[in-house]
Design a protein around this motif. Structure first.
Motif, short mmCIF file in Angstrom:
data_model
loop_
_atom_site.label_atom_id
_atom_site.label_comp_id
_atom_site.label_asym_id
_atom_site.label_seq_id
_atom_site.Cartn_x
_atom_site.Cartn_y
_atom_site.Cartn_z
N TRP A 154 -12.48 -64.15 11.73
CA TRP A 154 -12.78 -63.53 13.03
C TRP A 154 -11.72 -62.49 13.38
O TRP A 154 -12.03 -61.36 13.78
CB TRP A 154 -12.87 -64.60 14.11
N ALA A 155 -10.45 -62.87 13.22
CA ALA A 155 -9.34 -61.98 13.57
C ALA A 155 -9.42 -60.66 12.82
O ALA A 155 -9.19 -59.59 13.39
CB ALA A 155 -8.00 -62.67 13.27
N GLN A 156 -9.78 -60.73 11.54
CA GLN A 156 -9.78 -59.52 10.72
C GLN A 156 -10.96 -58.59 11.00
O GLN A 156 -10.97 -57.46 10.50
CB GLN A 156 -9.77 -59.93 9.24
N ARG A 157 -11.89 -59.04 11.82
CA ARG A 157 -13.02 -58.18 12.20
C ARG A 157 -12.82 -57.53 13.57
O ARG A 157 -13.69 -56.79 14.02
CB ARG A 157 -14.32 -58.99 12.21
N GLN A 158 -11.67 -57.80 14.21
CA GLN A 158 -11.46 -57.30 15.56
C GLN A 158 -10.73 -55.95 15.54
O GLN A 158 -10.04 -55.62 14.58
CB GLN A 158 -10.66 -58.31 16.37
N PRO A 159 -10.88 -55.16 16.61
CA PRO A 159 -10.18 -53.87 16.67
C PRO A 159 -8.67 -54.03 16.53
O PRO A 159 -8.07 -54.92 17.13
CB PRO A 159 -10.55 -53.35 18.07
#
Length: 244
Positions: free
Chosen positions: A73-78
């Protein structure tokens, strides 16, 4: 830390909604600025909400967490491209001796068993430069917050992207400083996704001694984000220490 304490790809999207940045994130960002931190390690970074905000121009930030679900999830965030993400525990902290600041936020330090806590602190010490700073927070055992983790006190219903969600907490066991509790998440189809967590509540004296024994001095512990004194009713213990 447990292998994947937030291992549900559907429910992980609600984590930042339930745990938005507040006084805690303000404290850690101000600390990073105050110590002039250019190299930061965020142990137990979770969804990386704080980590990404620390990865500003001219500064490197590394987020470490055992949950592949949270890191995905973290790696898909801006802003995720500005952070180095590592799936692992405290043993993943490289003993480089050049880190300016090591953080462990969101009470993540409480997931560590006694031996794991000692290892995490020792690895943090080995990663930090002399005079580098360690900081984390932990719930104060004297406030006995787990007494409020009952179905009656925590029951809630709300609308989410998953539909109407019913939630509550329930303590399963208390053994000394070790508290085991279940988080219930009932989806619209009636499925109850129960996640069990184990937290270790440590008092200020225990934290101070453990941190000092790991190679730190100038250990400061406050009862809140604004430097409050520790009292029996302080909900949090906010720890800051320097590598000796």
């Amino acid at each position: 830390m447990t292998t994947d304490p937030y291992g549900d790809p559907e429910l992980v999207a609600l984590y930042d909604v339930d745990n938005p940045g507040g006084a805690d994130h303000d404290f850690y960002r101000a600390l990073a600025h105050a110590v002039g931190a250019l190299r930061i390690v965020d142990l137990g970074c979770g969804t990386g909400l704080l980590t990404r905000s620390l990865a500003t121009a001219g500064r490197s930030a590394t987020g470490i967490d055992p949950s592949h679900t949270m890191l995905d999830w973290a790696q898909r965030q801006p802003g995720a491209e500005n952070v180095t993400w590592i799936r692992g525990d405290a043993t993943s902290i490289a003993p480089t001796g050049d880190i300016d600041l090591v953080l462990c936020t969101g009470n993540a330090i409480m997931h560590l068993e006694p031996d794991e806590l000692a290892t995490a602190l020792e690895r943090s010490s080995a990663a930090l430069r002399p005079g580098g700073v360690l900081s984390f927070e932990s719930r104060n055992p004297s406030a006995r917050e787990w007494h409020q983790w009952t179905r009656d006190a925590t029951y809630a219903e709300r609308h989410t992207d998953l539909g109407r969600l019913t939630e509550w907490l329930e303590v399963a066991d208390v053994a000394g400083q070790r508290v085991t509790f279940d988080a219930h998440n009932v989806l619209p189809d009636g499925a109850d996704r129960v996640y069990t967590s184990v937290l270790y509540f440590r008092d200020a004296d225990t934290l101070r001694t453990t941190v000092h024994d790991a190679g730190f001095d100038d250990v400061e512990i406050h009862g809140g984000w604004c430097g409050e004194d520790v009292t029996s009713t302080s909900r949090l213990l906010v720890v800051r220490a320097r590598r000796a």
